[in-house]
Design a protein around this motif. Structure first.
Motif, short mmCIF file in Angstrom:
data_model
loop_
_atom_site.label_atom_id
_atom_site.label_comp_id
_atom_site.label_asym_id
_atom_site.label_seq_id
_atom_site.Cartn_x
_atom_site.Cartn_y
_atom_site.Cartn_z
N SER A 138 0.82 -1.22 0.00
CA SER A 138 0.00 0.00 0.00
C SER A 138 0.85 1.27 0.00
CB SER A 138 -0.95 0.02 1.20
OG SER A 138 -1.82 -1.10 1.17
N THR A 139 2.01 1.21 -0.64
CA THR A 139 2.88 2.38 -0.81
C THR A 139 2.94 2.71 -2.29
OG1 THR A 139 4.22 1.79 1.12
CG2 THR A 139 5.18 3.32 -0.48
N GLN A 140 2.56 3.92 -2.64
CA GLN A 140 2.55 4.34 -4.03
C GLN A 140 3.98 4.56 -4.52
OE1 GLN A 140 2.16 4.89 -7.51
NE2 GLN A 140 0.12 4.73 -6.59
N PRO A 141 4.47 3.76 -5.49
CA PRO A 141 5.86 3.91 -5.95
C PRO A 141 6.19 5.30 -6.47
CG PRO A 141 4.93 1.85 -6.73
CD PRO A 141 3.80 2.63 -6.14
N MET A 142 5.23 5.94 -7.15
CA MET A 142 5.51 7.28 -7.68
C MET A 142 5.77 8.28 -6.55
SD MET A 142 5.55 7.31 -10.99
CE MET A 142 5.39 9.06 -11.29
N GLY A 143 5.01 8.17 -5.49
CA GLY A 143 5.20 9.09 -4.37
C GLY A 143 6.41 8.76 -3.53
N TYR A 144 6.78 7.47 -3.49
CA TYR A 144 7.89 7.03 -2.63
C TYR A 144 9.23 7.11 -3.34
CZ TYR A 144 10.33 4.12 0.81
OH TYR A 144 11.21 3.65 1.76
N LEU A 145 9.26 6.81 -4.63
CA LEU A 145 10.52 6.71 -5.35
C LEU A 145 10.80 7.90 -6.28
CD1 LEU A 145 10.36 2.94 -6.41
CD2 LEU A 145 11.67 3.92 -4.53
N VAL A 146 9.78 8.40 -6.93
CA VAL A 146 9.98 9.39 -7.99
C VAL A 146 9.86 10.82 -7.47
CG1 VAL A 146 9.13 10.23 -10.22
CG2 VAL A 146 9.17 7.76 -9.73
N ALA A 147 8.77 11.13 -6.76
CA ALA A 147 8.53 12.52 -6.31
C ALA A 147 9.68 13.09 -5.47
CB ALA A 147 7.21 12.59 -5.55
N PRO A 148 10.23 12.35 -4.50
CA PRO A 148 11.35 12.92 -3.74
C PRO A 148 12.57 13.25 -4.60
CG PRO A 148 10.43 11.04 -2.58
CD PRO A 148 9.80 11.05 -3.93
N ARG A 149 12.83 12.44 -5.60
CA ARG A 149 13.98 12.70 -6.47
C ARG A 149 13.72 13.91 -7.36
NH1 ARG A 149 14.08 7.23 -5.42
NH2 ARG A 149 16.17 6.29 -5.22
N LEU A 150 12.51 14.05 -7.87
CA LEU A 150 12.18 15.22 -8.69
C LEU A 150 12.34 16.51 -7.89
CD1 LEU A 150 8.98 14.00 -10.59
CD2 LEU A 150 11.30 14.18 -11.49
N LEU A 151 11.82 16.52 -6.68
CA LEU A 151 11.90 17.72 -5.85
C LEU A 151 13.34 18.02 -5.46
CD1 LEU A 151 10.50 19.97 -4.27
CD2 LEU A 151 10.18 18.36 -2.38
N ALA A 152 14.07 17.00 -5.04
CA ALA A 152 15.46 17.20 -4.60
C ALA A 152 16.33 17.72 -5.74
CB ALA A 152 16.02 15.90 -4.05
N ALA A 153 16.18 17.16 -6.94
CA ALA A 153 17.00 17.59 -8.07
C ALA A 153 16.67 19.02 -8.49
CB ALA A 153 16.80 16.64 -9.25
N THR A 154 15.39 19.38 -8.44
CA THR A 154 14.98 20.73 -8.82
C THR A 154 15.56 21.77 -7.87
OG1 THR A 154 12.92 19.81 -9.72
CG2 THR A 154 12.99 22.19 -9.35
N ILE A 155 15.74 21.40 -6.60
CA ILE A 155 16.31 22.33 -5.61
C ILE A 155 17.84 22.29 -5.64
CG2 ILE A 155 16.49 22.83 -3.14
CD1 ILE A 155 13.69 21.67 -2.83
N ALA A 156 18.40 21.09 -5.81
CA ALA A 156 19.85 20.93 -5.66
C ALA A 156 20.64 21.56 -6.80
CB ALA A 156 20.20 19.44 -5.55
N LEU A 157 20.16 21.43 -8.03
CA LEU A 157 20.96 21.89 -9.16
C LEU A 157 21.17 23.41 -9.16
CD1 LEU A 157 22.55 20.55 -11.37
CD2 LEU A 157 20.70 21.05 -12.95
N PRO A 158 20.16 24.24 -8.85
CA PRO A 158 20.45 25.68 -8.74
C PRO A 158 21.51 26.00 -7.70
CG PRO A 158 18.09 25.33 -8.92
CD PRO A 158 18.71 23.98 -8.77
N LEU A 159 21.53 25.27 -6.59
CA LEU A 159 22.57 25.52 -5.59
C LEU A 159 23.94 25.13 -6.12
CD1 LEU A 159 20.70 24.20 -2.40
CD2 LEU A 159 20.93 26.56 -3.22
N LEU A 160 24.01 24.05 -6.87
CA LEU A 160 25.27 23.67 -7.50
C LEU A 160 25.72 24.72 -8.52
CD1 LEU A 160 24.75 19.84 -8.12
CD2 LEU A 160 26.36 20.89 -6.52
N VAL A 161 24.76 25.30 -9.22
CA VAL A 161 25.09 26.30 -10.24
C VAL A 161 25.61 27.58 -9.59
CG1 VAL A 161 24.09 27.81 -12.00
CG2 VAL A 161 23.60 25.37 -12.02
#
Length: 261
Positions: A138-161
């Motif tokens: 009863s764990t949605q794979p999109m919410g558990y595996l994909v959404a955290p990575r999308l959010l983290a990458a969207t925040i992390a790359l501007p800081l790297l830049v």
């Protein structure tokens, strides 16, 4: 005649396959974005993804930006000295790094490191049925595996830049003042005089888009992986190649939107 019909059929199959792929990717992206805002939330997974994408990519992004700024200063001096325009080197370095080279090179480096890792991890989970096991729990794979990575990458790359911009400009400054004989004060004045807030902000906007694309292609290719170890390798390669191509294409589109009036 049969050969012509065969060619048309093959072309049609390619077009239909491209349309199907685009549709699947769009649905996957929308679903991933929706799960970012839909509970339950997984702050621990977001933090872990942020560390993997941002913190562990610091060395490769920092070195790439530093040496790019140094080479850019040398090449600019070589070309501009023919026309007596050496004074423009500082502005060329800072504008090139903040507008284009910082976000694009950081994006390509992160795509090769973190994007491949995401595709390999999710691909391994797919071929070993771990993703299916999440659904049975009863764990949605999109919410558990994909959404955290999308959010983290969207925040992390501007800081790297931001770091890449600083180091790129510093690399150009070091070469100009230590090797080419420029005055430190004059170089810094020229740098800050020609730098505008729009230049930095536009680079950070590009970085956020590139970060989302990197995570999207890594997760998408890994999530759809099949065929055992060979399928995981194919998914990893596809994630890096597709993300790199999209970064370069989107760079042109965003530049057209942000700078061309």
């Amino acid at each position: 005649m049969n050969r012509l019909l065969g060619l048309i059929e093959a072309l049609g199959a390619v077009v239909l396959g491209l349309i199907e792929f685009t549709g699947e990717l769009a649905i996957f992206a929308v679903s991933g974005v929706l799960y970012i805002f839909r509970p339950p939330y997984y702050p621990r997974l977001i933090g872990r993804a942020f560390m993997e994408i941002g913190y562990f990519s610091l060395p490769v992004v920092a070195l790439t930006a530093l040496f790019t700024g140094m080479v850019l200063a040398l090449q600019s001096y070589t070309g501009f000295s023919r026309f007596g325009a050496e004074s423009a080197i500082a502005s060329v370095v800072v504008l090139s790094v903040t507008r284009e080279l910082g976000p694009v090179l950081a994006g390509l480096m992160v795509a090769g490191r973190a994007g491949a890792a995401m595709a390999a991890e999710l691909g391994t989970m797919r071929v070993t049925d771990q993703i299916d096991a999440l659904s049975t729990l009863s764990t949605q794979p999109m919410g558990y595996l994909v959404a955290p990575r999308l959010l983290a990458a969207t925040i992390a790359l501007p800081l790297l830049v931001v770091l890449a911009d600083i180091l790129g400009v510093m690399g150009g400054f070091l070469v100009a003042t230590r090797k080419l004989g420029f005055s430190s004060g004059a170089y810094l004045v020229s740098t800050f005089t020609n730098l505008q807030a729009q230049d930095v902000v536009s680079g950070l906007i590009k970085a956020a888009v590139f970060g989302f694309v990197i995570a999207l292609m890594g997760c998408f290719n890994g999530y759809r992986s099949k065929g055992g170890a060979e399928g995981v390798g194919t998914a990893t390669t596809s994630a890096v190649v597709s993300a790199s191509i999209l970064i370069l294409a989107l760079d042109y589109i965003l530049t057209q939107i942000l700078f061309v009036k």
